[in-house]
Write an enzyme that holds these catalytic residues in place. Structure first.
Site, short mmCIF file in Angstrom:
data_model
loop_
_atom_site.label_atom_id
_atom_site.label_comp_id
_atom_site.label_asym_id
_atom_site.label_seq_id
_atom_site.Cartn_x
_atom_site.Cartn_y
_atom_site.Cartn_z
CG ASP A 43 7.75 -4.50 15.06
OD1 ASP A 43 9.00 -5.23 14.17
OD2 ASP A 43 7.28 -3.77 14.32
CG ASN A 90 4.30 -1.22 16.66
OD1 ASN A 90 5.28 -2.44 16.42
ND2 ASN A 90 3.26 -0.44 15.63
CG HIS A 93 3.62 2.18 12.55
ND1 HIS A 93 2.79 2.97 13.29
CD2 HIS A 93 3.38 1.08 13.03
CE1 HIS A 93 1.45 2.04 12.50
NE2 HIS A 93 1.63 0.83 12.59
CG HIS A 124 9.45 -1.89 9.69
ND1 HIS A 124 9.77 -2.64 11.04
CD2 HIS A 124 8.15 -1.34 9.39
CE1 HIS A 124 8.37 -2.19 11.21
NE2 HIS A 124 7.71 -1.81 10.32
CG HIS A 181 5.62 -4.18 8.87
ND1 HIS A 181 4.76 -2.79 9.10
CD2 HIS A 181 4.70 -4.61 7.61
CE1 HIS A 181 3.92 -2.56 8.27
NE2 HIS A 181 3.64 -3.48 7.78
CG HIS A 228 3.46 -6.91 14.56
ND1 HIS A 228 2.59 -6.21 15.59
CD2 HIS A 228 3.89 -6.18 13.85
CE1 HIS A 228 3.44 -4.72 15.58
NE2 HIS A 228 3.96 -5.03 14.80
FE LIG Z 1 4.86 -1.97 10.76
FE LIG Z 2 4.95 -2.97 14.12
#
Ligand SMILES: [Fe+2]
Ligand SMILES: [Fe+2]
Length: 268
Positions: free
Chosen positions: A8, A40, A68, A151, A176, A178
């Site tokens: 991400d 993101n 997102h 994800h 997802h 992070h």
């Molecule tokens: Fe996510």
């Molecule tokens: Fe993310």
């Protein structure tokens, strides 16, 4: 075939890391294909045609997404027109965009990229286990080189899905959370796995956002503005080497590269 998957990309710091580090990484490792999760990319929330173009021109070949997806209205333009952009496959029928794509370049076997979203602690989409099996079966008639970006929040859901796909895809990489996990491995059937590839952006943060507002949110339960943080920018992901004949993975290595010097002062 060497494939780099980038976790991400968060906001401007994440995009800067991609721009500055990808050309060198491509040369250094002889990378054939770069796939990145861009959910993101625009100010930490969603993606726009402008931010996508910035990322593609930095040397990313295919971009995946996640929960997102809908944060920026202009994403519909990408969903409708951008063949290098992949959204989670398990949205209901009729959703704009594509859940997979096949990357083709002369001299390279075609590589399929699938994006999926988990359902545990996440919005309830269609069952990713059923969706992915049908899609993998369809894609395997075209190529054995298949990458899945799953994800998802729950580790068990990610491990279970990748185990189910062992021998059917080249690699299953999670995104997802992070937070990069340290469980990279190759399953008996030749499928590489990493539960989460981390994120590309400011790590002096709470998963990419300024620290204080997030703590305040947990302390008060009141909504806060979560700005993208600045300090200690890392490019995170995973480098996967795949046997082009069999589609099995030969090696998998995590990547966590510090973006030097430009790291904005006062981030701590
Ligand atoms: Fe996510
Ligand atoms: Fe993310």
């Amino acid at each position: 075939m060497k494939l780099l998957f980038i976790a991400d990309i968060v906001g401007q710091p994440g995009r800067r890391a991609v721009k500055e580090l990808i050309p060198r990484l491509r040369r250094q490792h002889g990378i054939d294909l770069v796939v990145a999760n861009g959910e993101n990319a625009a100010g930490g929330s969603g993606i726009t045609p402008g931010t996508a173009e910035e990322i593609f021109s930095a040397g990313i070949d295919v971009m995946t997404c996640g929960d997102h997806l809908w944060d920026q209205k202009e994403v519909t333009e990408l969903l409708e027109n951008e063949t290098r952009f992949v959204r989670p496959l398990n949205y209901p029928p009729g959703t704009p965009g594509q859940g997979s794509t096949i990357f083709r370049r002369e001299g390279l076997s075609p590589v399929a990229i699938i994006n999926l979203q988990g359902r545990t602690f996440m919005p309830p989409l269609e069952n990713p286990f059923h969706c992915v099996l049908a899609e993998v079966e369809r894609l395997r008639r075209i190529t054995r080189l298949i990458l899945v970006d799953f994800h998802a929040e729950a580790t068990s859901e990610k491990v279970a899905l990748a185990r189910m796909l062992d021998g059917k895809v080249s690699a299953g990489v999670g995104t997802h959370t992070h937070v990069q996990t340290a469980d990279e491995q190759i399953f008996p059937g030749g499928t590489a796995f990493l539960c989460d590839a981390g994120f590309t952006g400011p790590h002096e943060s709470v998963i990419g956002r300024e620290i204080e507002p997030i703590i305040r949110r947990f302390m008060t339960n009141q909504p806060q503005k979560f700005d993208v943080a600045k300090g200690r920018v890392l490019l995170q992901g995973v480098l996967i080497e795949i046997d082009e004949q069999t589609g099995r993975t030969i090696s998998i290595n995590r990547i966590s590269e510090l973006l030097a010097v430009e790291a904005v002062s006062g981030g701590a």
